[in-house]
Design a protein around this motif. Sequence first.
Motif, PDB file in Angstrom:
ATOM      1  N   PHE A  37      -6.293  14.700  -7.089  1.00  0.00           N
ATOM      2  CA  PHE A  37      -7.080  14.015  -6.065  1.00  0.00           C
ATOM      3  C   PHE A  37      -7.602  12.674  -6.580  1.00  0.00           C
ATOM      4  CE2 PHE A  37      -7.474  18.484  -4.773  1.00  0.00           C
ATOM      5  CZ  PHE A  37      -7.030  18.408  -3.462  1.00  0.00           C
ATOM      6  N   VAL A  38      -8.067  12.645  -7.816  1.00  0.00           N
ATOM      7  CA  VAL A  38      -8.575  11.392  -8.383  1.00  0.00           C
ATOM      8  C   VAL A  38      -7.476  10.347  -8.441  1.00  0.00           C
ATOM      9  CG1 VAL A  38      -9.585  10.330 -10.421  1.00  0.00           C
ATOM     10  CG2 VAL A  38     -10.362  12.585  -9.680  1.00  0.00           C
ATOM     11  N   ASN A  39      -6.318  10.724  -8.912  1.00  0.00           N
ATOM     12  CA  ASN A  39      -5.185   9.795  -8.987  1.00  0.00           C
ATOM     13  C   ASN A  39      -4.743   9.330  -7.601  1.00  0.00           C
ATOM     14  OD1 ASN A  39      -5.221  10.019 -11.757  1.00  0.00           O
ATOM     15  ND2 ASN A  39      -3.677  11.645 -11.814  1.00  0.00           N
ATOM     16  N   GLY A  40      -4.753  10.251  -6.637  1.00  0.00           N
ATOM     17  CA  GLY A  40      -4.346   9.881  -5.270  1.00  0.00           C
ATOM     18  C   GLY A  40      -5.285   8.857  -4.644  1.00  0.00           C
ATOM     19  N   VAL A  41      -6.594   9.077  -4.811  1.00  0.00           N
ATOM     20  CA  VAL A  41      -7.568   8.125  -4.269  1.00  0.00           C
ATOM     21  C   VAL A  41      -7.426   6.772  -4.940  1.00  0.00           C
ATOM     22  CG1 VAL A  41     -10.023   7.616  -4.054  1.00  0.00           C
ATOM     23  CG2 VAL A  41      -9.189   9.925  -3.569  1.00  0.00           C
ATOM     24  N   SER A  42      -7.230   6.768  -6.259  1.00  0.00           N
ATOM     25  CA  SER A  42      -7.082   5.505  -6.991  1.00  0.00           C
ATOM     26  C   SER A  42      -5.856   4.744  -6.521  1.00  0.00           C
ATOM     27  CB  SER A  42      -6.989   5.788  -8.492  1.00  0.00           C
ATOM     28  OG  SER A  42      -8.161   6.440  -8.953  1.00  0.00           O
ATOM     29  N   ILE A  43      -4.754   5.453  -6.362  1.00  0.00           N
ATOM     30  CA  ILE A  43      -3.515   4.809  -5.902  1.00  0.00           C
ATOM     31  C   ILE A  43      -3.689   4.239  -4.493  1.00  0.00           C
ATOM     32  CG2 ILE A  43      -1.108   5.212  -5.273  1.00  0.00           C
ATOM     33  CD1 ILE A  43      -1.006   7.248  -7.579  1.00  0.00           C
ATOM     34  N   THR A  44      -4.374   5.000  -3.632  1.00  0.00           N
ATOM     35  CA  THR A  44      -4.606   4.524  -2.262  1.00  0.00           C
ATOM     36  C   THR A  44      -5.422   3.239  -2.242  1.00  0.00           C
ATOM     37  OG1 THR A  44      -4.529   6.802  -1.447  1.00  0.00           O
ATOM     38  CG2 THR A  44      -5.534   5.146  -0.007  1.00  0.00           C
ATOM     39  N   LEU A  45      -6.484   3.184  -3.067  1.00  0.00           N
ATOM     40  CA  LEU A  45      -7.310   1.984  -3.151  1.00  0.00           C
ATOM     41  C   LEU A  45      -6.508   0.793  -3.661  1.00  0.00           C
ATOM     42  CD1 LEU A  45     -10.679   3.400  -4.545  1.00  0.00           C
ATOM     43  CD2 LEU A  45     -10.204   2.627  -2.217  1.00  0.00           C
ATOM     44  N   VAL A  46      -5.699   1.025  -4.678  1.00  0.00           N
ATOM     45  CA  VAL A  46      -4.887  -0.058  -5.230  1.00  0.00           C
ATOM     46  C   VAL A  46      -3.913  -0.600  -4.187  1.00  0.00           C
ATOM     47  CG1 VAL A  46      -3.129  -0.633  -6.932  1.00  0.00           C
ATOM     48  CG2 VAL A  46      -5.138   0.696  -7.619  1.00  0.00           C
ATOM     49  N   VAL A  47      -3.261   0.314  -3.452  1.00  0.00           N
ATOM     50  CA  VAL A  47      -2.315  -0.103  -2.417  1.00  0.00           C
ATOM     51  C   VAL A  47      -3.027  -0.881  -1.312  1.00  0.00           C
ATOM     52  CG1 VAL A  47      -0.738   0.721  -0.632  1.00  0.00           C
ATOM     53  CG2 VAL A  47      -0.684   1.756  -2.907  1.00  0.00           C
ATOM     54  N   ALA A  48      -4.232  -0.381  -0.890  1.00  0.00           N
ATOM     55  CA  ALA A  48      -4.984  -1.076   0.162  1.00  0.00           C
ATOM     56  C   ALA A  48      -5.384  -2.478  -0.280  1.00  0.00           C
ATOM     57  CB  ALA A  48      -6.217  -0.259   0.549  1.00  0.00           C
ATOM     58  N   LEU A  49      -5.886  -2.616  -1.504  1.00  0.00           N
ATOM     59  CA  LEU A  49      -6.268  -3.932  -2.018  1.00  0.00           C
ATOM     60  C   LEU A  49      -5.059  -4.861  -2.118  1.00  0.00           C
ATOM     61  CD1 LEU A  49      -8.844  -2.986  -4.795  1.00  0.00           C
ATOM     62  CD2 LEU A  49      -9.320  -4.078  -2.602  1.00  0.00           C
ATOM     63  N   ALA A  50      -3.940  -4.316  -2.586  1.00  0.00           N
ATOM     64  CA  ALA A  50      -2.734  -5.141  -2.689  1.00  0.00           C
ATOM     65  C   ALA A  50      -2.283  -5.623  -1.312  1.00  0.00           C
ATOM     66  CB  ALA A  50      -1.627  -4.348  -3.380  1.00  0.00           C
ATOM     67  N   ALA A  51      -2.357  -4.735  -0.301  1.00  0.00           N
ATOM     68  CA  ALA A  51      -1.971  -5.124   1.050  1.00  0.00           C
ATOM     69  C   ALA A  51      -2.913  -6.185   1.614  1.00  0.00           C
ATOM     70  CB  ALA A  51      -1.958  -3.901   1.967  1.00  0.00           C
ATOM     71  N   TYR A  52      -4.222  -6.032   1.337  1.00  0.00           N
ATOM     72  CA  TYR A  52      -5.204  -6.994   1.840  1.00  0.00           C
ATOM     73  C   TYR A  52      -4.968  -8.378   1.230  1.00  0.00           C
ATOM     74  CZ  TYR A  52      -9.676  -9.380   2.375  1.00  0.00           C
ATOM     75  OH  TYR A  52     -10.646 -10.302   2.640  1.00  0.00           O
ATOM     76  N   PHE A  53      -4.852  -8.423  -0.086  1.00  0.00           N
ATOM     77  CA  PHE A  53      -4.645  -9.709  -0.740  1.00  0.00           C
ATOM     78  C   PHE A  53      -3.280 -10.301  -0.385  1.00  0.00           C
ATOM     79  CE2 PHE A  53      -8.004  -8.075  -3.605  1.00  0.00           C
ATOM     80  CZ  PHE A  53      -8.886  -9.135  -3.494  1.00  0.00           C
ATOM     81  N   GLY A  54      -2.304  -9.444  -0.186  1.00  0.00           N
ATOM     82  CA  GLY A  54      -1.001  -9.937   0.243  1.00  0.00           C
ATOM     83  C   GLY A  54      -1.073 -10.571   1.620  1.00  0.00           C
ATOM     84  N   LEU A  55      -1.837  -9.937   2.538  1.00  0.00           N
ATOM     85  CA  LEU A  55      -1.999 -10.492   3.876  1.00  0.00           C
ATOM     86  C   LEU A  55      -2.732 -11.828   3.832  1.00  0.00           C
ATOM     87  CD1 LEU A  55      -1.772 -10.203   6.963  1.00  0.00           C
ATOM     88  CD2 LEU A  55      -3.908  -8.903   6.921  1.00  0.00           C
ATOM     89  N   ARG A  56      -3.755 -11.901   2.985  1.00  0.00           N
ATOM     90  CA  ARG A  56      -4.498 -13.147   2.857  1.00  0.00           C
ATOM     91  C   ARG A  56      -3.612 -14.272   2.297  1.00  0.00           C
ATOM     92  NH1 ARG A  56      -8.809 -14.060   5.548  1.00  0.00           N
ATOM     93  NH2 ARG A  56      -9.605 -15.439   3.896  1.00  0.00           N
ATOM     94  N   GLU A  57      -2.807 -13.931   1.326  1.00  0.00           N
ATOM     95  CA  GLU A  57      -1.899 -14.937   0.769  1.00  0.00           C
ATOM     96  C   GLU A  57      -0.899 -15.413   1.801  1.00  0.00           C
ATOM     97  OE1 GLU A  57      -1.806 -16.506  -2.068  1.00  0.00           O
ATOM     98  OE2 GLU A  57      -3.614 -15.528  -2.818  1.00  0.00           O
ATOM     99  N   TRP A  58      -0.426 -14.499   2.615  1.00  0.00           N
ATOM    100  CA  TRP A  58       0.522 -14.885   3.666  1.00  0.00           C
ATOM    101  C   TRP A  58      -0.145 -15.775   4.707  1.00  0.00           C
ATOM    102  CZ3 TRP A  58       0.773 -13.892   8.964  1.00  0.00           C
ATOM    103  CH2 TRP A  58       1.976 -14.252   9.584  1.00  0.00           C
ATOM    104  N   GLN A  59      -1.397 -15.446   5.070  1.00  0.00           N
ATOM    105  CA  GLN A  59      -2.124 -16.277   6.020  1.00  0.00           C
ATOM    106  C   GLN A  59      -2.366 -17.684   5.457  1.00  0.00           C
ATOM    107  OE1 GLN A  59      -5.628 -13.950   6.820  1.00  0.00           O
ATOM    108  NE2 GLN A  59      -4.667 -12.783   8.470  1.00  0.00           N
ATOM    109  N   LEU A  60      -2.734 -17.749   4.180  1.00  0.00           N
ATOM    110  CA  LEU A  60      -2.935 -19.052   3.546  1.00  0.00           C
ATOM    111  C   LEU A  60      -1.636 -19.851   3.499  1.00  0.00           C
ATOM    112  CD1 LEU A  60      -5.333 -18.122   0.595  1.00  0.00           C
ATOM    113  CD2 LEU A  60      -5.909 -19.352   2.694  1.00  0.00           C
ATOM    114  N   TYR A  61      -0.556 -19.171   3.224  1.00  0.00           N
ATOM    115  CA  TYR A  61       0.743 -19.842   3.194  1.00  0.00           C
ATOM    116  C   TYR A  61       1.106 -20.383   4.576  1.00  0.00           C
ATOM    117  CZ  TYR A  61       5.789 -20.465   2.936  1.00  0.00           C
ATOM    118  OH  TYR A  61       7.056 -20.971   3.023  1.00  0.00           O
TER     119      TYR A  61
END
Length: 206
Positions: A37-61
């Motif tokens: 469960f700990v690993n699953g939550v950590s992976i989910t947070l990492v994926v969510a943050l990566a998606a958020y920053f990826g979206l922001r980078e795309w918007q800036l581009y």
Amino acid sequence: MKKKSEADSAPVVPAWHPNFRNYERLPDVKAVRTAFFVNGVSITLVVALAAYFGLREWQLYSLGQQIAQVQAQIDRDKPTSDLALALYKKFQTEEARLAEVDTFVTSKPIVSTLLVRLAQTLPVNVALDSVELRDTGMTLRLSVKGDSAAASGYATAYLEQLRADKELSQFEEATFTSTPSRNPGTGRMAVEFLLRSKPATGGKKS
């Protein structure tokens, strides 16, 4: 029937033996481990943050691409805009000059109209010798019948009449330019009036 012995009726007590089990070394028998469960939550947070920053980078581009396109249009249209601005400034200058000329022309009274009005309002004992129109106003030279007292009275009355004439509203005041004097040649009183023009409004000197 034989009576049971006390030894037979006594409760059976398991034999005592020492517990040599080491619980820390025993295998984990949980179906789902906590670490999962700990690993699953950590992976989910990492994926969510990566998606958020990826979206922001795309918007800036995308925003950078739009800015670049707009800047390219500005650079392309700048020569035409500068030319139009220069023409507009030139037009404003010419318009100011035309407005000044128009103001000057419209501020000047029409001589024929003034002469007709003076002829209509001229008293019978006053003769108009000359009319001189200048930038400052209109000068009237008159000959008035009668002796000094009567002629001065006629001249003053005519001056007040000119001041009250609404059709001569382009003049702000009417005054004597000098003291009336007798003309030896005609025997009449020579009088001179100045009808001062109102200052022109609108337009400005370049």
